[in-house]
Every structure is written in structure tokens, then in C-alpha cells.
Write an enzyme that holds these catalytic residues in place. Sequence first.
Site, PDB file in Angstrom:
ATOM      1  N   ASP A  10      12.009  -0.520   2.579  1.00  0.00           N
ATOM      2  CA  ASP A  10      11.068   0.289   1.810  1.00  0.00           C
ATOM      3  C   ASP A  10      11.278  -0.092   0.345  1.00  0.00           C
ATOM      4  OD1 ASP A  10       9.833   2.260   0.285  1.00  0.00           O
ATOM      5  OD2 ASP A  10      10.633   3.928   1.468  1.00  0.00           O
ATOM      6  N   ILE A  11      10.312  -0.733  -0.246  1.00  0.00           N
ATOM      7  CA  ILE A  11      10.447  -1.251  -1.619  1.00  0.00           C
ATOM      8  C   ILE A  11      10.777  -0.148  -2.615  1.00  0.00           C
ATOM      9  CG2 ILE A  11       7.989  -1.105  -2.251  1.00  0.00           C
ATOM     10  CD1 ILE A  11       8.391  -3.961  -3.514  1.00  0.00           C
ATOM     11  N   ASN A  24      -4.378  -0.957  -7.143  1.00  0.00           N
ATOM     12  CA  ASN A  24      -5.816  -1.156  -7.274  1.00  0.00           C
ATOM     13  C   ASN A  24      -6.118  -1.276  -8.766  1.00  0.00           C
ATOM     14  OD1 ASN A  24      -6.391   1.516  -8.408  1.00  0.00           O
ATOM     15  ND2 ASN A  24      -5.981   2.283  -6.346  1.00  0.00           N
ATOM     16  N   GLY A  32      -1.119   2.853   0.912  1.00  0.00           N
ATOM     17  CA  GLY A  32      -0.113   1.827   1.170  1.00  0.00           C
ATOM     18  C   GLY A  32       1.035   1.847   0.181  1.00  0.00           C
ATOM     19  N   VAL A  33       1.444   0.649  -0.239  1.00  0.00           N
ATOM     20  CA  VAL A  33       2.555   0.490  -1.175  1.00  0.00           C
ATOM     21  C   VAL A  33       2.269   1.230  -2.477  1.00  0.00           C
ATOM     22  CG1 VAL A  33       3.688  -1.232  -2.664  1.00  0.00           C
ATOM     23  CG2 VAL A  33       3.426  -1.681  -0.250  1.00  0.00           C
ATOM     24  N   ASP A  34       1.044   1.137  -2.948  1.00  0.00           N
ATOM     25  CA  ASP A  34       0.656   1.777  -4.199  1.00  0.00           C
ATOM     26  C   ASP A  34       0.908   3.284  -4.145  1.00  0.00           C
ATOM     27  OD1 ASP A  34      -0.449   2.102  -6.751  1.00  0.00           O
ATOM     28  OD2 ASP A  34      -2.513   1.882  -6.068  1.00  0.00           O
ATOM     29  N   THR A 118      -1.897  -7.813   1.599  1.00  0.00           N
ATOM     30  CA  THR A 118      -1.890  -7.940   3.059  1.00  0.00           C
ATOM     31  C   THR A 118      -2.149  -6.630   3.793  1.00  0.00           C
ATOM     32  OG1 THR A 118       0.518  -7.685   3.176  1.00  0.00           O
ATOM     33  CG2 THR A 118      -0.351  -9.939   3.024  1.00  0.00           C
ATOM     34  N   GLY A 119      -2.249  -5.527   3.071  1.00  0.00           N
ATOM     35  CA  GLY A 119      -2.551  -4.238   3.702  1.00  0.00           C
ATOM     36  C   GLY A 119      -4.053  -4.056   3.806  1.00  0.00           C
ATOM     37  N   TYR A 121      -6.312  -4.653   1.812  1.00  0.00           N
ATOM     38  CA  TYR A 121      -7.110  -5.725   1.225  1.00  0.00           C
ATOM     39  C   TYR A 121      -7.298  -6.901   2.190  1.00  0.00           C
ATOM     40  CZ  TYR A 121      -7.201  -3.578  -3.436  1.00  0.00           C
ATOM     41  OH  TYR A 121      -7.431  -2.756  -4.515  1.00  0.00           O
TER      42      TYR A 121
END
Length: 171
Positions: A10-11, A24, A32-34, A118-119, A121
Site C-alpha cells: 500500500d503506497i 486527476n 483508486g490511489v488518488d 493502470t486503474g 484510466y
Amino acid sequence: MERLKIIEADITTLDVDAIVNAANSSLLGGGGVDGAIHRAAGKELLAECRTLGGCKTGEAKITKGYRLKARHVIHTVGPVYSDGRHGEPELLAACYRNSLAVAAENGLKTVAFPLVSTGVYGYPMEDAARIALREIVTFLIKHPEFEQVIVACFNRRAREIVEDAKLNMEI
């Protein structure tokens, strides 16, 4: 290339100078990550992002890390994948190049990336991994003072794809 590390993690939990946010263009949070980075960093991150005026695809901007272990967040906007023939590879490469340039300009030495675009997008993971690794390795060769770049994969499949791409690289 020991300064390039590929992990499943987990980043938002990594203790590095900066983590890269696959943001975005508004920089005001998303999925997602954002979304995970914004939730983990706290409302102060959103407040600082509001002052940045957004970010164009391929570019990168830096903020503080707030409640994250990472001291900074480098926000980059990856391309939405169409078919790979509308500038997506160049824009994705620019995300990595510009994020690493921002890190170097700010005296950072350790950075962790997700696989940008890669999510939701839709960028194919294999292609994205090759582009990411090419840009990261090129940067590390040119910047021997930089300590480490981590590719933080969100699951085993992603980690295996990135590791395969690394094995098949010509360095």
C-alpha cells in the site's frame, strides 16, 4: 539495478521522501490511489492541492505529505488509455520523467510510484510497466546520487508483471 525496487504494498504506508499520486487533473482527490492518498494524508493535502490550479496530463506538482509517512506527495496526471496511438505512451513516460525531475529539484532521494494510469484510466499494465521501468532506469543512471525508486504494486499480479518487465529490460 539495486536502486530500483519492486514491491507489493500500500503506497500510502511507505516511509520515503515522496510517494507519487496518480491524480486527476483537478488534484482534488478521486478514486483508486488518488483517493487512498488523500484519505491517508488528511484534509490538509486537499487544502494545499486547491492552491495548485490543477495539473496537465504528463506534468507533475509537489505538496507536503501531511499525515503520511512520506514527507511529500508528487502528483502526476496520467493519460486515459484509448488505443496507444493517441500520444498515451509519450504522456505516460512524461509522468515518470517529470515526477522524478520534481523529486531531484527538491533534493529528494527516495520516491515510490504506483503504476500510473493502470486503474480506471485503463492503461494496459504490461505496457505501462515497460514505460515506467525505462524512465526510472534512465533517471537512475543519470542521477547516481538518487538513492532509490520503488514501484509499489497494489497486488501480486501487478508485482509479477513489473518484475517480468524488469527481467526483460535491456539495461
